[in-house]
Each structure stands twice: as structure tokens, then as C-alpha cells.
Design an enzyme around this catalytic site. Structure first.
Site, PDB file in Angstrom:
ATOM      1  N   HIS A 123      -0.838  24.419 -16.194  1.00  0.00           N
ATOM      2  CA  HIS A 123      -0.359  24.167 -17.554  1.00  0.00           C
ATOM      3  C   HIS A 123      -0.766  25.313 -18.469  1.00  0.00           C
ATOM      4  O   HIS A 123      -1.916  25.751 -18.470  1.00  0.00           O
ATOM      5  CB  HIS A 123      -0.912  22.854 -18.099  1.00  0.00           C
ATOM      6  CG  HIS A 123      -0.438  22.553 -19.497  1.00  0.00           C
ATOM      7  ND1 HIS A 123       0.871  22.261 -19.789  1.00  0.00           N
ATOM      8  CD2 HIS A 123      -1.096  22.548 -20.685  1.00  0.00           C
ATOM      9  CE1 HIS A 123       1.017  22.083 -21.089  1.00  0.00           C
ATOM     10  NE2 HIS A 123      -0.177  22.249 -21.656  1.00  0.00           N
ATOM     11  N   SER A 124       0.204  25.807 -19.266  1.00  0.00           N
ATOM     12  CA  SER A 124      -0.017  26.860 -20.253  1.00  0.00           C
ATOM     13  C   SER A 124      -0.572  28.118 -19.559  1.00  0.00           C
ATOM     14  O   SER A 124       0.062  28.632 -18.653  1.00  0.00           O
ATOM     15  CB  SER A 124      -0.949  26.331 -21.355  1.00  0.00           C
ATOM     16  OG  SER A 124      -0.898  27.138 -22.497  1.00  0.00           O
ATOM     17  N   MET A 125      -1.750  28.596 -19.941  1.00  0.00           N
ATOM     18  CA  MET A 125      -2.327  29.741 -19.243  1.00  0.00           C
ATOM     19  C   MET A 125      -2.403  29.489 -17.748  1.00  0.00           C
ATOM     20  O   MET A 125      -2.201  30.398 -16.920  1.00  0.00           O
ATOM     21  CB  MET A 125      -3.721  30.061 -19.785  1.00  0.00           C
ATOM     22  CG  MET A 125      -4.391  31.261 -19.115  1.00  0.00           C
ATOM     23  SD  MET A 125      -6.127  31.506 -19.565  1.00  0.00           S
ATOM     24  CE  MET A 125      -6.929  30.394 -18.416  1.00  0.00           C
TER      25      MET A 125
END
Length: 256
Positions: A96-98
Site C-alpha cells: 500500500h502506498s510506498m
């Protein structure tokens, strides 16, 4: 404070719930400022069906004395070395995300170094590597960094309220933001495994078009699932997200 049971496969990898030996594996990569414990509810929900491993980056929780890493490629190389290699043919990545960018780079290393690929790569809340935004959150002062992260809603407010916790948390948070905001892949890197993009329909950090651009980064199949919500859509909609993940993993043949 609740105690989360864990089996430390290594300093880098946590397994919260045992799974039967034939079960497929999913390696989860946290967001900027996140920790392995973020995925404990996912592990509990999939217990017995999927072996969930969560990556613990240095600089947080029980690894708070270790320096955090501020470069995605350096972090990916260390994660790749630490991951168990016994079930590559039935291993999924979820980031998720980074964590999505990091999972992608670890998958690239797996293909380059082992000539094997994950069964599938689920990238959540992150625009494709080829879609660059100029961002400088990591250059803000502590107050600005905290305000930006708090506005996204993915961090427990208690983390910022206690001065000692805040002091321990900020270096890792800044390193993570430095890593993801300076991440600049060369060209359009690709993997051969399928990519499945998850995104919130009101995510301020990833538009639907930016998420759809992940299609360019695989020579395999691609799918996209849009959920109601913002950058951390997966927290209030955990049941729906877990159901989608379970469907993807358990309906896909593994190759041990």
C-alpha cells in the site's frame, strides 16, 4: 495497549498467524510511516487460507534503534535478501502506498536474481512508477510533516500526541517520505507477473488514471479495482479489501 502475537521469521519479516503448509503466501509491504503490525487484521482474516507475512522496515517499533532507509532501491535490496525463498511460486505481494512501489521493486529483483516471479502483485493506493509528481513533504519541518500525514488519516493520532513517541517516529517517517518522493525509475520498468491495482475513488495522492497506468508495467495481465474512499480507503473497508484479495489469491493456480 493490545499485544499482537508474532513469529519473527527474521528482523525483517513477521508472521502473525500460522497457515497450513499448502497455503499460498502473501507478503505485505507497509505504507510510509507504517509497520508490520498494520497487517495484523489482514493476517487474522485470512488465517488458515493464506500465510500472511508482513515486512518490518528498520527505524520503527522494535527496530526503532536501527537507522531508517531513505532510498527505495536500497530498501528493496535488503527486503529481497531477507524474504524467505521457499515458496516463490505461490507467493503474492501486496503493498500500500510506498509499499506498492517497494513491492514492485522487490518483484523486479526476484525476477532478475532468481529468474522467478511472484504469482501476482497487488498495488494499492499508489500511482504507477511512470507517473511522477514533484513532491517535497520530506523537506518540511516536523510540524509540516506531521500535519500532512495526519491529514491523510492513516496514522493513530496518539503517535503525534505523545512527545516521546513522536520523537521516535519522526526519523522513520521522514526517511520513508524521502524514499518514495525521490523514487525515479528509469524508463518504464516491467515485471512479468500480473498486476492488480487497488485505489480509492477519492484518493488525493493517486488518480484513477495514474493507477490504471500500472498496466504499462507488466507483460502479464492487469486488473483494477476501485473502492469508495480516500488514500486509506482500505481501513474502513477492510472486509471488502480482504474479500477481493482472497478471491484473487485463492482463484489463481500456484506453481510451487
Amino acid at each position: 495497549m493490545s499485544v499482537i502475537p508474532q513469529n519473527n521469521v527474521s528482523a525483517w519479516v513477521r508472521c502473525f498467524q500460522p497457515a497450513d503448509e499448502p497455503a499460498p503466501r502473501m507478503v505485505c509491504f507497509p505504507h510510509a510511516g507504517g509497520a508490520a503490525s498494520y497487517y495484523f487484521p489482514v493476517s487474522r482474516a485470512l488465517a488458515g487460507k493464506v500465510e500472511v507475512l508482513a515486512v518490518q522496515y528498520p527505524g520503527r517499533q522494535d527496530r526503532h534503534r536501527e537507522p531508517a532507509i531513505s532510498n527505495i532501491h536500497t530498501l528493496a535490496a535488503q527486503v529481497f535478501r531477507a524474504l524467505p525463498k521457499d515458496k516463490v511460486g505461490c507467493t503474492w505481494f501486496f503493498g500500500h502506498s510506498m509499499g506498492a512501489a517497494l513491492a514492485f521493486e522487490v518483484a523486479r529483483l526476484m525476477e532478475a536474481e532468481l529468474n522467478e516471479t511472484p504469482t501476482g502483485l497487488i498495488v494499492s493506493g499508489r500511482r504507477a512508477p511512470s507517473r511522477i509528481r514533484e513532491e517535497a513533504v520530506h523537506r518540511q519541518d516536523d510540524a509540516g510533516l506531521i500535519a500532512t500525514v495526519a491529514a491523510l488519516g492513516g496514522t493513530d493520532p496518539a503517535t503525534f500526541a505523545d512527545p516521546e513517541t513522536r520523537r521516535l517516529f519522526l526519523p522513520a517517517l521522514r526517511a520513508d517520505y524521502t524514499a518514495i518522493e525521490t523514487y525515479r525509475p528509469v524508463g518504464i520498468p516491467r515485471v512479468t507477473c500480473p498486476i492488480h491495482a487497488f485505489v480509492g475513488d477519492a484518493d488525493p495522492l493517486t488518480t484513477l488514471e495514474e493507477a490504471k497506468a500500472w498496466r504499462e508495467h507488466t507483460s502479464g495481465t492487469f486488473s483494477m479495482r476501485v473502492f469508495k474512499g480516500d488514500h486509506f480507503y482500505l481501513t474502513p473497508r477492510a472486509d471488502k479489501v480482504v474479500a477481493e484479495v482472497s478471491q484473487l489469491i485463492l482463484s489463481t493456480p500456484s506453481h510451487p
